[in-house]
Design a protein around this motif. Structure first.
Motif, PDB file in Angstrom:
ATOM      1  N   UNK A  60       0.908  -1.103  -0.172  1.00 43.36           N
ATOM      2  CA  UNK A  60       0.019  -0.029  -0.043  1.00 43.36           C
ATOM      3  C   UNK A  60       0.975   1.014   0.058  1.00 43.36           C
ATOM      4  N   UNK A  61       2.016   1.219   0.861  1.00 42.31           N
ATOM      5  CA  UNK A  61       2.963   2.307   0.784  1.00 42.31           C
ATOM      6  C   UNK A  61       3.615   2.701  -0.325  1.00 42.31           C
ATOM      7  N   UNK A  62       3.980   1.365  -1.028  1.00 43.66           N
ATOM      8  CA  UNK A  62       4.571   1.572  -2.264  1.00 43.66           C
ATOM      9  C   UNK A  62       3.594   2.307  -3.378  1.00 43.66           C
ATOM     10  N   UNK A  63       2.611   1.754  -3.445  1.00 44.22           N
ATOM     11  CA  UNK A  63       1.525   1.964  -4.299  1.00 44.22           C
ATOM     12  C   UNK A  63       1.148   3.677  -4.262  1.00 44.22           C
ATOM     13  N   UNK A  64       1.147   3.958  -2.940  1.00 42.31           N
ATOM     14  CA  UNK A  64       0.878   5.645  -2.681  1.00 42.31           C
ATOM     15  C   UNK A  64       2.096   6.277  -3.435  1.00 42.31           C
ATOM     16  N   UNK A  65       3.469   5.846  -2.898  1.00 41.15           N
ATOM     17  CA  UNK A  65       4.490   6.507  -3.565  1.00 41.15           C
ATOM     18  C   UNK A  65       4.512   6.566  -5.086  1.00 41.15           C
ATOM     19  N   UNK A  66       4.065   5.577  -5.597  1.00 36.64           N
ATOM     20  CA  UNK A  66       4.312   5.346  -7.098  1.00 36.64           C
ATOM     21  C   UNK A  66       3.090   6.373  -7.691  1.00 36.64           C
ATOM     22  N   UNK A  67       1.930   6.573  -7.061  1.00 31.94           N
ATOM     23  CA  UNK A  67       0.979   7.318  -7.574  1.00 31.94           C
ATOM     24  C   UNK A  67       1.458   8.784  -7.295  1.00 31.94           C
ATOM     25  N   UNK A  68       2.292   9.216  -6.320  1.00 36.88           N
ATOM     26  CA  UNK A  68       2.409  10.501  -6.161  1.00 36.88           C
ATOM     27  C   UNK A  68       3.792  10.765  -7.157  1.00 36.88           C
TER      28      UNK A  68
END
Length: 71
Positions: A60-68
């Motif tokens: 989840x954290x990795x996906x949020x960073x990728x989205x940013x």
């Protein structure tokens, strides 16, 4: 315990492993055994839950960073 001729192997009396005794467990022994297995099962379930929880949070954290980064 008797030593057999040859000296390398030991011969146990029939009662050494409870062969001549009543093998029934008392209610306290049964409940203790059940408590042990429940504790062991709880530990395993907790370990699996924590492992999946950590993995899910990392993804989840990795996906949020990728989205940013994409924005």
């Amino acid at each position: 315990m008797k030593q057999v001729s040859g000296g390398r192997f030991l011969k146990f009396t029939p009662d050494a492993f409870g062969e001549g005794r009543d093998r029934r467990m008392t209610i306290v022994e049964i409940l203790t055994l059940m408590a042990f297995f429940v504790s062991l099962l709880t530990l395993i379930v907790t370990l699996v839950h924590v492992t999946f929880d950590i993995t899910f949070r990392m993804l989840e954290s990795r996906n949020k960073k990728d989205d940013k980064k994409k924005k």
